[in-house]
Each structure stands twice: as structure tokens, then as C-alpha cells.
Design an enzyme around this catalytic site. Structure first.
Site, PDB file in Angstrom:
ATOM      1  N   PRO A  10       0.792  -1.226   0.000  1.00 21.48           N
ATOM      2  CA  PRO A  10       0.000   0.000   0.000  1.00 21.48           C
ATOM      3  C   PRO A  10       0.828   1.281   0.000  1.00 21.48           C
ATOM      4  CG  PRO A  10      -0.676  -1.453   1.799  1.00 21.48           C
ATOM      5  CD  PRO A  10       0.487  -2.086   1.129  1.00 21.48           C
ATOM      6  N   ASN A  11       0.379   2.201  -0.804  1.00 19.05           N
ATOM      7  CA  ASN A  11       0.889   3.573  -0.882  1.00 19.05           C
ATOM      8  C   ASN A  11       2.276   3.705  -1.504  1.00 19.05           C
ATOM      9  OD1 ASN A  11      -1.475   4.665   0.414  1.00 19.05           O
ATOM     10  ND2 ASN A  11      -0.675   3.806   2.304  1.00 19.05           N
ATOM     11  N   ARG A  18       4.643  11.583  -1.483  1.00 20.38           N
ATOM     12  CA  ARG A  18       4.134  11.290  -0.131  1.00 20.38           C
ATOM     13  C   ARG A  18       5.278  11.328   0.874  1.00 20.38           C
ATOM     14  NH1 ARG A  18       3.961   5.477   1.940  1.00 20.38           N
ATOM     15  NH2 ARG A  18       2.819   5.767   3.858  1.00 20.38           N
ATOM     16  N   TYR A  23      10.121   8.861   2.891  1.00 22.01           N
ATOM     17  CA  TYR A  23      10.213   7.906   1.786  1.00 22.01           C
ATOM     18  C   TYR A  23      11.061   8.381   0.614  1.00 22.01           C
ATOM     19  CZ  TYR A  23       6.524   5.803   4.490  1.00 22.01           C
ATOM     20  OH  TYR A  23       5.803   5.249   5.523  1.00 22.01           O
ATOM     21  N   ASN A  74       7.695  -5.556  -0.210  1.00 24.52           N
ATOM     22  CA  ASN A  74       7.560  -4.402   0.665  1.00 24.52           C
ATOM     23  C   ASN A  74       6.090  -4.367   1.073  1.00 24.52           C
ATOM     24  OD1 ASN A  74       7.245  -1.954   1.933  1.00 24.52           O
ATOM     25  ND2 ASN A  74       8.506  -0.823   0.470  1.00 24.52           N
ATOM     26  N   ALA A  77       2.554  -0.940   5.436  1.00 21.34           N
ATOM     27  CA  ALA A  77       1.937  -0.998   6.768  1.00 21.34           C
ATOM     28  C   ALA A  77       1.458  -2.397   7.142  1.00 21.34           C
ATOM     29  CB  ALA A  77       0.784  -0.014   6.856  1.00 21.34           C
ATOM     30  N   HIS A  80       3.273  -4.840   9.864  1.00 26.27           N
ATOM     31  CA  HIS A  80       3.158  -4.805  11.312  1.00 26.27           C
ATOM     32  C   HIS A  80       2.020  -5.641  11.874  1.00 26.27           C
ATOM     33  CE1 HIS A  80       5.908  -1.642  10.379  1.00 26.27           C
ATOM     34  NE2 HIS A  80       4.969  -0.997   9.729  1.00 26.27           N
ATOM     35  N   ASP A  87       1.436 -15.857   6.638  1.00 21.93           N
ATOM     36  CA  ASP A  87       1.066 -17.244   6.354  1.00 21.93           C
ATOM     37  C   ASP A  87       1.221 -17.578   4.875  1.00 21.93           C
ATOM     38  OD1 ASP A  87       0.477 -17.770   9.014  1.00 21.93           O
ATOM     39  OD2 ASP A  87      -1.701 -17.559   8.764  1.00 21.93           O
ATOM     40  N   GLU A  98      12.083  -9.278   2.836  1.00 18.72           N
ATOM     41  CA  GLU A  98      11.247  -8.126   3.178  1.00 18.72           C
ATOM     42  C   GLU A  98      12.088  -6.865   3.014  1.00 18.72           C
ATOM     43  OE1 GLU A  98       9.404  -6.193   7.223  1.00 18.72           O
ATOM     44  OE2 GLU A  98       9.622  -8.374   7.158  1.00 18.72           O
ATOM     45  N   HIS A 100      12.055  -2.365   2.931  1.00 20.12           N
ATOM     46  CA  HIS A 100      11.373  -1.109   3.254  1.00 20.12           C
ATOM     47  C   HIS A 100      12.234   0.052   2.791  1.00 20.12           C
ATOM     48  CE1 HIS A 100       8.352  -3.132   5.636  1.00 20.12           C
ATOM     49  NE2 HIS A 100       9.330  -3.876   6.108  1.00 20.12           N
ATOM     50  N   LEU A 101      11.594   1.100   2.311  1.00 20.12           N
ATOM     51  CA  LEU A 101      12.307   2.301   1.897  1.00 20.12           C
ATOM     52  C   LEU A 101      12.908   3.006   3.106  1.00 20.12           C
ATOM     53  CD1 LEU A 101       9.615   3.592  -0.614  1.00 20.12           C
ATOM     54  CD2 LEU A 101      11.821   2.579  -1.216  1.00 20.12           C
ATOM     55  N   SER A 102      12.129   3.104   4.175  1.00 18.84           N
ATOM     56  CA  SER A 102      12.593   3.786   5.381  1.00 18.84           C
ATOM     57  C   SER A 102      13.139   2.762   6.373  1.00 18.84           C
ATOM     58  CB  SER A 102      11.439   4.562   6.032  1.00 18.84           C
ATOM     59  OG  SER A 102      10.468   3.666   6.541  1.00 18.84           O
ATOM     60  N   ARG A 107      11.667   4.365  13.519  1.00 15.08           N
ATOM     61  CA  ARG A 107      10.407   5.116  13.423  1.00 15.08           C
ATOM     62  C   ARG A 107       9.523   4.848  14.644  1.00 15.08           C
ATOM     63  NH1 ARG A 107       7.857   4.669   7.804  1.00 15.08           N
ATOM     64  NH2 ARG A 107       6.719   6.437   8.661  1.00 15.08           N
ATOM     65  N   ARG A 111       5.889   0.572  14.241  1.00 12.47           N
ATOM     66  CA  ARG A 111       6.519   0.212  12.964  1.00 12.47           C
ATOM     67  C   ARG A 111       7.759  -0.668  13.153  1.00 12.47           C
ATOM     68  NH1 ARG A 111       4.097   3.257   8.926  1.00 12.47           N
ATOM     69  NH2 ARG A 111       3.303   5.274   9.614  1.00 12.47           N
TER      70      ARG A 111
END
Length: 148
Positions: A10-11, A18, A23, A74, A77, A80, A87, A98, A100-102, A107, A111
Site C-alpha cells: 500500500p501507498n 508522499r 520515503y 515491501n 503498513a 506490522h 502465512d 522483506e 522497506h524504503l525507510s 520510526r 513500525r
């Protein structure tokens, strides 16, 4: 040639506009171009998909079985709290990384916890779009270490 499915959650499609302080300024299209260029250098075939829907992410993961050698995900959200995505990764038994950009560990407290990580071979965060580049290189290194 390794086949890798890249899943943006998402996003991610809003990157570049954003929360640039979190990000970065590189937009979604350029992130995908960075992934494609690195994959080409490493002789890896990539398919890139993005969705804002948890169910679609699960369907992407399921579709990877017998079609891809690895997954880079990625989950945004969903990282978490999505036990369903966790699963699904466990069910297909395809190595997953996995990303993540950040840096999720620097954070907000919520998160810092990833329920997805337990089903992944590794987690890379905090390097912006280069988190994906590092994941591609990790897949290539693992492939080479198994051949040698």
C-alpha cells in the site's frame, strides 16, 4: 536465469510525493526502473506488482509458486499486523526478502515490529529504493553460493 517477483504494498505508488522526508523524492516509476536496471545487470528476470489490497498481495504470493524463484516484498503498513501475508509467504515456500524504503526500526514504536520477517530469509530497510537493489544482490549471492 532467476525469476523474482517484486511486490509493492500500500501507498508505494505514491512515493515521490508522499512524506518525502520519510520515503524520499524518487517516484514509483523510477523505483521500478532502478529495480529493472539492477535485475538486468544481475541476469535476473523480474515481475513487479503493486497493490493497496491485502488480499491481492496474498494472491500475488500464491501465484509465485512454481513461477518464481524468490520474492522481494515491501508489505508497507501490512508489515506490522498481517498474519495472512505472513502465512502466505510461509505456505509457498519460496525464499522471500522483506524490504522497506525507510528504516522501520528508527520510526514509531508500532513500525518496529514485523510479523512478516519470521517467514523471510532476511529484511533490508532504510536504503530507499536501494533496499530493493540490495535484496536483488542478496538473491544473486545466495544463488552463486549454492552453485559453488
Amino acid at each position: 536465469m532467476k525469476r523474482v517477483l517484486v511486490i509493492h504494498g500500500p501507498n508505494i505508488n505514491l512515493t515521490g510525493t508522499r512524506e518525502q522526508n520519510v520515503y524520499g523524492e524518487i517516484n514509483y516509476e523510477e523505483i521500478n526502473n532502478i529495480i529493472k536496471r539492477e535485475a538486468s545487470k544481475l541476469d535476473i528476470a523480474v515481475k513487479i506488482q503493486q497493490t493497496n489490497s491485502e488480499g491481492e498481495i496474498i494472491n500475488f504470493i500464491h501465484s509465485a509458486q512454481n513461477n518464481f524463484d524468490a520474492i522481494i516484498i515491501n508489505p508497507a503498513a501490512y508489515t506490522h499486523y498481517s498474519y495472512a501475508i505472513m502465512d502466505a509467504i510461509g505456505a509457498v515456500q519460496i525464499p522471500a526478502i522483506e524490504v522497506h524504503l525507510s528504516n522501520i526500526h528508527s520510526r514509531e514504536e508500532f513500525r518496529r515490529k514485523s510479523v512478516i520477517a519470521s517467514k523471510c530469509i532476511g529484511q533490508i530497510s532504510g536504503f530507499g529504493p536501494y533496499s530493493y537493489v540490495l535484496a536483488l544482490n542478496a538473491i544473486k549471492l545466495l544463488e552463486n553460493s549454492m552453485e559453488g
